[in-house]
Motif scaffolding. Structure first.
Motif, mmCIF file in Angstrom:
data_model
loop_
_atom_site.group_PDB
_atom_site.id
_atom_site.type_symbol
_atom_site.label_atom_id
_atom_site.label_comp_id
_atom_site.label_asym_id
_atom_site.label_seq_id
_atom_site.Cartn_x
_atom_site.Cartn_y
_atom_site.Cartn_z
ATOM 1 N N PHE A 33 37.971 107.716 23.373
ATOM 2 C CA PHE A 33 39.094 106.890 23.802
ATOM 3 C C PHE A 33 38.646 106.030 24.968
ATOM 4 O O PHE A 33 37.583 106.249 25.575
ATOM 5 N N LEU A 34 39.475 105.050 25.313
ATOM 6 C CA LEU A 34 39.149 104.145 26.415
ATOM 7 C C LEU A 34 40.433 103.513 26.936
ATOM 8 O O LEU A 34 41.291 103.094 26.147
ATOM 9 N N ALA A 50 41.929 104.559 20.980
ATOM 10 C CA ALA A 50 41.397 105.862 20.562
ATOM 11 C C ALA A 50 40.956 105.769 19.108
ATOM 12 O O ALA A 50 41.494 104.979 18.329
ATOM 13 N N ARG A 51 39.960 106.579 18.776
ATOM 14 C CA ARG A 51 39.482 106.649 17.398
ATOM 15 C C ARG A 51 39.290 108.111 17.016
ATOM 16 O O ARG A 51 38.896 108.951 17.836
ATOM 17 N N TRP A 52 39.597 108.409 15.763
ATOM 18 C CA TRP A 52 39.424 109.766 15.254
ATOM 19 C C TRP A 52 39.187 109.687 13.753
ATOM 20 O O TRP A 52 39.230 108.597 13.156
ATOM 21 N N VAL A 263 36.163 100.581 21.568
ATOM 22 C CA VAL A 263 35.597 101.918 21.373
ATOM 23 C C VAL A 263 34.668 101.867 20.155
ATOM 24 O O VAL A 263 35.088 102.107 19.024
ATOM 25 N N LEU A 264 33.400 101.554 20.399
ATOM 26 C CA LEU A 264 32.430 101.358 19.325
ATOM 27 C C LEU A 264 31.378 102.464 19.340
ATOM 28 O O LEU A 264 31.006 102.977 20.393
ATOM 29 N N GLU A 267 26.055 102.262 16.197
ATOM 30 C CA GLU A 267 25.835 101.434 15.013
ATOM 31 C C GLU A 267 26.762 100.228 15.007
ATOM 32 O O GLU A 267 26.344 99.110 14.674
ATOM 33 N N GLU A 268 28.025 100.434 15.390
ATOM 34 C CA GLU A 268 28.965 99.321 15.426
ATOM 35 C C GLU A 268 28.599 98.312 16.507
ATOM 36 O O GLU A 268 28.757 97.095 16.316
ATOM 37 N N GLU A 269 28.096 98.799 17.646
ATOM 38 C CA GLU A 269 27.642 97.869 18.679
ATOM 39 C C GLU A 269 26.478 97.022 18.187
ATOM 40 O O GLU A 269 26.398 95.810 18.473
#
Length: 382
Positions: A33-34, A50-52, A263-264, A267-269
């Motif tokens: 999260f951020l 947030a990511r889940w 929130v990366l 790989e996404e960055e």
């Protein structure tokens, strides 16, 4: 996509969000999260991301914006988006930001609870106001249940108890007392909805979803005896599956979720940086092409000017009186344009004598007094 909007009526909404997100990350319920830094210095909205993962491999990204409202609370807007079509059996995104119970559990349009039963007010005017606000709401799903008779504790179980997890924080349940059926249906006339005695109805919201028919979302009988209201649960689930337009404000929140996500993973960055490099390369290519085109156009203009000068020098000089200065091609062009201007002025119709006389009279303010003086004629000398 999963949208929701509500109100937090307590004083410490941001601290509650921070604590809940930290606890969920420590327990590995969410991946990360951020709290997005306020780059513009505008503190009117705080943003949390947030990511889940659900179903072990489907990633969900969610964005919650927290802003002050006119009532002194904080209005929150939550948009979540998954990599696959949303499954109602997945956990509600609300549970990934807020605790199980708290001051956040209020509908934005009406201020009513999102998880408990909301009894309609006793005053008829207040009943009409609440139901009209509910009927115009585009974020939540509002359900009106009429009690045919006064219920006991078994009949006071909220509808959210039996709904799929993803629907439990988007439903507002209104309960009408036995004597309120007439005022309820009078308030719902503008929406084309009628609640049967002892039954329930799902309000269409504004604008109504495509394919909404009030009869399809009206339940004739709801047994408030503690058993599952299967017909009402099915009606609410069908309504939620309809294609609905985005409510007001959801489009901007969805664009921010997709275009301004922070929130990366590593790989996404890497993918984002490659895309950024590709966009810079494309912009440089366009600039280079524009520069080459400009250079080519400039060279052609210089060539045309040189050819014009050579033609002007090769043309025979016009006959002119001795001693008259020679004129350049540019001066000749200027003289020609001036002759055209003079000719245009001469072609205008000249003012007639009568016009000149009238104009003179208008311009001479003392003319009237001079003409009115009676001057005797002078006799000629003999």
């Amino acid at each position: 996509m999963w949208p929701a909007r509500g109100r937090h009526v307590g004083p410490d909404a941001e601290d509650v969000l921070r604590r809940t997100l930290r606890q969920l990350k420590d327990s590995e319920v969410i991946d990360d999260f951020l709290e997005v830094p306020d780059a513009d210095g505008d503190a009117s909205e705080r943003v949390f991301e947030a990511r889940w993962r659900v179903a072990e491999e489907v990633t969900v990204r969610a964005r919650l914006g927290l802003a002050a409202d006119a009532g002194g609370g904080r209005e929150w807007t939550l948009l979540a988006e998954a990599e696959q079509p949303w499954d109602p059996a997945w956990p509600s995104p609300v549970t990934r930001f807020w605790p199980e119970y708290g001051d956040w559990d209020h509908d934005a349009a009406t201020g009513l609870s999102l998880s408990r039963i909301n009894a309609l007010p006793e005053d008829d005017k207040d009943v009409r106001r609440v139901l009209r606000d509910s009927g115009r709401s585009g974020w939540g799903v509002h359900v009106v249940v009429h009690e045919a008779m006064t219920t006991d504790e078994r009949g006071r179980l909220p509808l959210a108890r039996w709904l799929p997890p993803s629907l439990r924080h988007r439903i507002v349940e209104h309960r009408a007392a036995p004597h309120q059926l007439r005022v309820v249906n009078w308030a719902l006339r503008e929406f084309g909805v009628e609640v049967p005695r002892g039954g329930a109805a799902v309000l269409p919201g504004s604008p109504a979803p495509s394919g909404y028919d009030a009869e399809d979302f009206t339940v004739r009988t709801v047994f408030l005896d503690g058993s599952e209201p299967a017909d009402l649960v099915a009606a609410v689930s069908r309504f939620d599956s309809l294609l609905r337009p985005l409510p007001d404000g959801a489009g901007d929140a969805l664009s921010a979720l997709r275009k301004d996500w922070h929130v990366l993973t590593l790989e996404e960055e890497l993918i984002r940086e490659r895309q950024r490099v590709a966009s810079y390369a494309e912009a440089l290519r366009v600039m280079t092409e524009s520069r080459d085109l400009y250079r080519e156009a400039t060279e052609r203009a210089h060539e045309a000017l040189a050819a014009y000068r050579e033609a002007a020098e090769a043309a025979p000089a016009p006959h002119r009186p001795s001693g008259a200065p020679a004129m350049s091609a540019f001066q000749q062009l200027t003289r020609t344009l001036e002759r055209f201007k003079v000719g245009a002025k001469a072609s205008r119709p000249a003012a007639g004598p009568q016009d000149d006389e009238n104009q003179g009279q208008e311009n001479d303010p003392g003319q009237e007094s001079t003409d009115s003086t009676d001057t005797p004629p002078v006799a000629p000398e003999r």
